[in-house]
Write a protein that holds these residues in place. Structure first.
Motif, PDB file in Angstrom:
ATOM      1  N   ASP A 102      26.431  77.119  -6.981  1.00  0.00           N
ATOM      2  CA  ASP A 102      26.793  76.885  -5.727  1.00  0.00           C
ATOM      3  C   ASP A 102      27.903  77.739  -5.170  1.00  0.00           C
ATOM      4  O   ASP A 102      29.146  77.449  -5.148  1.00  0.00           O
ATOM      5  N   LYS A 103      27.539  79.123  -5.172  1.00  0.00           N
ATOM      6  CA  LYS A 103      28.534  80.194  -4.941  1.00  0.00           C
ATOM      7  C   LYS A 103      28.792  80.605  -3.494  1.00  0.00           C
ATOM      8  O   LYS A 103      28.044  80.413  -2.692  1.00  0.00           O
ATOM      9  N   THR A 104      30.083  80.991  -3.165  1.00  0.00           N
ATOM     10  CA  THR A 104      30.079  81.230  -1.857  1.00  0.00           C
ATOM     11  C   THR A 104      29.570  82.914  -1.678  1.00  0.00           C
ATOM     12  O   THR A 104      29.240  83.446  -2.492  1.00  0.00           O
ATOM     13  N   PRO A 105      29.216  83.332  -0.329  1.00  0.00           N
ATOM     14  CA  PRO A 105      28.823  84.569  -0.149  1.00  0.00           C
ATOM     15  C   PRO A 105      29.565  85.773  -0.886  1.00  0.00           C
ATOM     16  O   PRO A 105      28.882  86.828  -1.382  1.00  0.00           O
ATOM     17  N   THR A 135      20.727  89.166  -2.109  1.00  0.00           N
ATOM     18  CA  THR A 135      19.733  88.450  -1.373  1.00  0.00           C
ATOM     19  C   THR A 135      20.549  86.958  -1.075  1.00  0.00           C
ATOM     20  O   THR A 135      20.594  86.237   0.208  1.00  0.00           O
ATOM     21  N   GLU A 136      21.121  86.237  -2.153  1.00  0.00           N
ATOM     22  CA  GLU A 136      21.569  85.015  -2.078  1.00  0.00           C
ATOM     23  C   GLU A 136      22.827  84.970  -0.987  1.00  0.00           C
ATOM     24  O   GLU A 136      23.059  84.108  -0.310  1.00  0.00           O
ATOM     25  N   ALA A 137      23.646  85.991  -1.366  1.00  0.00           N
ATOM     26  CA  ALA A 137      24.628  86.321  -0.105  1.00  0.00           C
ATOM     27  C   ALA A 137      24.228  86.318   1.036  1.00  0.00           C
ATOM     28  O   ALA A 137      25.011  85.669   2.006  1.00  0.00           O
ATOM     29  N   LEU A 138      23.129  86.850   1.409  1.00  0.00           N
ATOM     30  CA  LEU A 138      22.606  87.101   2.865  1.00  0.00           C
ATOM     31  C   LEU A 138      22.289  85.789   3.451  1.00  0.00           C
ATOM     32  O   LEU A 138      22.482  85.353   4.783  1.00  0.00           O
ATOM     33  N   VAL A 139      21.493  84.981   2.509  1.00  0.00           N
ATOM     34  CA  VAL A 139      20.758  83.733   2.979  1.00  0.00           C
ATOM     35  C   VAL A 139      21.800  82.635   3.007  1.00  0.00           C
ATOM     36  O   VAL A 139      21.286  81.406   3.390  1.00  0.00           O
ATOM     37  N   SER A 140      22.745  82.538   2.326  1.00  0.00           N
ATOM     38  CA  SER A 140      23.659  81.608   2.194  1.00  0.00           C
ATOM     39  C   SER A 140      23.989  80.997   3.702  1.00  0.00           C
ATOM     40  O   SER A 140      24.129  81.665   4.637  1.00  0.00           O
ATOM     41  N   LYS A 141      24.254  79.824   3.780  1.00  0.00           N
ATOM     42  CA  LYS A 141      24.326  79.329   5.011  1.00  0.00           C
ATOM     43  C   LYS A 141      25.822  79.063   5.409  1.00  0.00           C
ATOM     44  O   LYS A 141      26.291  78.665   6.572  1.00  0.00           O
ATOM     45  N   GLU A 142      26.768  79.442   4.469  1.00  0.00           N
ATOM     46  CA  GLU A 142      28.063  79.540   5.011  1.00  0.00           C
ATOM     47  C   GLU A 142      28.462  80.710   5.940  1.00  0.00           C
ATOM     48  O   GLU A 142      27.367  81.725   5.960  1.00  0.00           O
TER      49      GLU A 142
END
Length: 752
Positions: free
Chosen positions: A209-212, A236-243
């Motif tokens: 559960d990381k921040t972008p 990719t995870e940083a881009l798709v994060s809902k934050e």
């Protein structure tokens, strides 16, 4: 098409792992086809066995960079790739899988609970929501993908799973076999398709559960450690994060992922990410255009690349008067490719420089050159499917087209290994670049293999790649290529390995249909194919090439073409040689040729064979000439008499080593006649010999005869005749080699 060519690959191998025993009461494994497995192995046992194999692999491994083998493709077991999206498939448990069955319209969702055993594929133990376990074997994925080495804890969806017995093992050893790389999809941890039982624990969820910003930092660390697939995943995870993220942060992540994709050879993704990183700020946008230019250059889309380079230069200029030297250098390189594509001249390509740059020892076999295709066009052919046609007149010896290989590994092997390397390169590059998959799987001829029509399309974010179709396309369209045709014309003095061939696929060249007496001739410089006209070609003419070296026996060559490509050749030579008149003397000519070959095997022509052998060969040759003459007009001017080539060339060389110049001149002309040519005209120019009517066949042996004829006429004081032979020989050698007119070495063996 993609430029990168993959890693070295050994011979074809089949994956064979894990031991097992026949279940009680089962004597014939085939009796279980379509049935549920009579005995399931527990997760604990599977994991224990798997980890033992991992320890064995770890102890035997010498390097993480060891070549990856590839799984053998057995076309008799071909099945189509799934073309449906995950939302169209029904999820079923592992316990529902039936032996040796493709579960159409269904999927399984499983989590890897072990590290992957990396061999021919990536093998893991996976569990489903019910707690059942099976082995999961994923084949044919690019090394740039996480799925080529599936990490423990990852959840995947396997589309229309194929549940099979492990080859070579007992009837109780089963696994989910994923041949098509697009049939397995890596699911995000929060994907609604992931069952609750397979979702992350609270502890694992907290760890991920990381921040972008944290995903970006993790990606940066992976990049520094050269773990590029993981870096791309983190970005990719940083881009798709809902934050919530700022525009500048998002643009920066796109730029980082663009750079990683560029290094991985994912050129489609690199271009798209680079353009997505543009913000209107000249200080950063020039780098985005620079990356997009390099990505499209990697796809060999040079005109598009030029436009991005120019945008980068214009943007950079607005920031600084000093243009970055590297940017200017790359732009100039792109302009050179555009010039090659548009002009298509010998000067634009500088073939001698290309030849000089080749080095098998240094793996310098992929030349940085563009493809010149402007003189030709793909159209429907009355002969067979699609064909290639001239859109303008092309003179003898001129370039028809020049094409850089779509796929060609940098290894020169014996045929089986070379084929395996090409197949693996094709599949992995198509996985990495969807545009490449569409350009290959949809238009190219793949034999009679059934297609769905959706191959190459994007489904669930990946291109549908059917590996069996890829293999049939390879079989029907690939070429065997020496490092250079120029070197391949020299006498064979080195060991076989030095003369081994590569296998490559030239997409455009594959549209040419076959003729035993073609109007074009191909040659190779590394991964560049050069096609030249070997007779005058008129606008609208269909272009032909030889698929295989032409055998003298029409029945033998027709059988080879039928077996390899499934057609009967209807070229002028085959039509002539299948007539009743030509076939009447076939058996007699064949017996004479066998006698000539037997005599030649005892006496090499350039080693001073005895006069008795020469007289015998001359007698056999005269008898064969008479046999052809008895066929009447069917073997008129311009029609090759291939059965005569072997004895006539033998006599030409035998008289040459004795310096019997008049005889050499005589048999040089006779050799030309065997291939359908008249002798060079003294005042006609070098192209005149190749512009004669009929269907002559040009080969390196024609050039060899011209060179020996030149020597003989020169020795006899016949200067004009020698000059005519010399000019025709140089032009002929340029057509054979693609660029060189230096014929000095072609007959050096005979001179020893």
């Amino acid at each position: 098409m993609a430029v990168n060519t993959g890693v070295p690959l050994p011979a074809l191998q089949q994956l064979q792992l894990h031991d097992g025993n026949l279940p009680n009461g089962v004597d014939d494994p085939t009796s279980l086809i379509g049935q549920l497995s009579p005995k399931r192995t527990s997760q604990k046992t599977l994991v224990k066995r798997h980890n033992a194999h991992l320890k064995t692999q770890e102890a035997a491994s010498t390097s993480d960079n060891d070549p990856r083998p590839v799984k053998q493709v057995i076309l008799s077991e071909a099945y189509p790739a799934c073309c449906k999206s995950l939302r169209e498939l029904e999820a079923i448990p592992l316990a529902s899988l039936k032996v040796e069955t493709h579960h159409r319209g269904q999927m399984v969702i499983v989590k890897a609970v072990t590290a992957a055993y990396r061999g021919v594929g990536s093998v893991s133990v996976a569990v489903d929501a019910a707690g059942d376990a099976d082995k999961l074997a994923i084949y044919n994925h690019s090394d740039t993908s996480l799925l080529s080495n599936l990490p423990a804890g990852c959840v995947v969806a396997v589309k229309e799973p194929y549940y099979k017995r492990n080859d070579g093992m007992s009837a109780s050893d089963y696994m989910i076999c994923v041949d098509h790389p697009s049939d397995v999809i890596l699911l995000r941890f929060d994907d609604p398709l992931v069952p609750e039982e397979l979702q992350l624990s609270a502890v694992d969820r907290a760890a991920l559960d990381k921040t972008p910003e944290e995903w970006r930092s993790t990606g940066d660390l992976a990049f520094l450690q050269r773990d590029l697939p993981t870096a791309a995943f983190c970005y990719t995870e940083a881009l798709v994060s809902k934050e919530e993220k700022t525009a500048s942060f998002t643009a920066g992540i796109y730029a980082k992922r663009a750079g990683v994709n560029l290094l991985l050879g994912r050129y489609d993704g690199a271009r798209d990410d680079a353009l997505a990183s543009c913000t209107g700020n000249a200080a950063t946008d020039w780098r985005a255009y620079f990356t997009a230019a390099k990505a499209t250059y990697g796809l060999c889309h040079y005109e598009e690349s030029r436009k991005y380079f120019e945008k980068a230069l214009q943007t950079q200029k607005s920031v600084s008067p000093t243009v970055d030297a590297a940017l200017q250098r790359e732009y100039n390189r792109c302009l050179a490719r555009v010039r090659e594509e548009t002009e298509g001249t010998d000067d634009a390509y500088d073939f001698p420089a290309m030849y000089s740059s080749l080095s098998l020892q240094k793996n310098q076999v992929h030349l940085d050159r563009g493809s010149f295709l402007r003189k030709t066009q793909v159209r429907h052919s009355d002969f067979h499917g699609n064909g290639l046609f001239a859109v303008e007149d092309i003179a003898v010896g001129d370039l028809v087209f020049v094409e850089k290989a779509a796929f060609m590994p940098n290894q020169y092997f014996e045929p089986t290994r070379a084929s395996a390397a090409l197949y693996a390169t094709m599949v992995r590059q198509m996985c990495d670049n969807p545009s490449v998959a569409a350009e290959v799987l949809q238009p190219l001829y793949g034999g009679e293999l059934e297609r769905t029509g959706k191959e190459g399309e994007i489904v669930d974010g990946v291109p549908v790649v059917d590996v069996f179709l890829a293999e049939t396309i390879r079989l029907k369209n690939c070429f065997s290529a020496p490092l250079s045709t120029l070197d391949d014309t020299r006498p064979e003095t080195g060991p076989y390995q030095e003369r081994a061939l590569a296998k490559g696929l030239w997409k455009y060249a594959s549209y040419l249909n076959h003729s035993c007496v073609p109007n074009t001739m191909r040659s190779f410089l590394g991964d560049v194919l050069i096609s030249r006209a070997i007779r005058p070609i008129k606008k609208g003419d269909e272009l032909f090439q030889q698929y295989i070296p032409v055998k003298a026996d029409v029945r033998a060559r027709q059988a080879e073409l039928q077996a390899g490509w499934g057609f009967v050749c209807q070229c002028p030579l085959c039509q002539t040689e299948t007539t009743e008149a030509a076939q009447a003397g076939h058996a007699h000519r064949r017996s004479l040729l066998m006698a000539a070959e037997k005599l030649a095997s005892k006496h090499l022509p350039h080693r001073f064979p005895p006069d008795s052998a020469v007289r015998t060969m001359e007698k056999l040759s005269k008898q064969m000439v008479a046999s052809y003459d008895e066929a009447g007009e069917v073997y008129g001017d311009g029609q090759p008499r291939l059965g005569l080539v072997y004895p006539t060339m033998w006599l030409l060389r035998a008289h040459r080593c004795r310096k019997r110049h008049a005889k050499v001149a005589q048999y040089a002309e006779q050799t030309l006649r065997c291939f359908g040519f008249g002798k060079p005209e003294v005042d006609g120019g070098p192209a005149s010999m190749y512009s004669q009517p009929g269907g002559p066949l040009h080969t390196v042996h024609v050039v060899s005869a011209l060179v020996m004829g030149r020597e003989a006429h020169r020795a006899l004081g016949q200067t004009k005749e020698a000059e005519a032979f010399d000019a025709a020989g140089k032009l002929g050698f340029r057509m054979v080699t693609g660029f060189s007119e230096d014929v000095k070495a072609i007959n050096e063996e005979e001179g020893k």
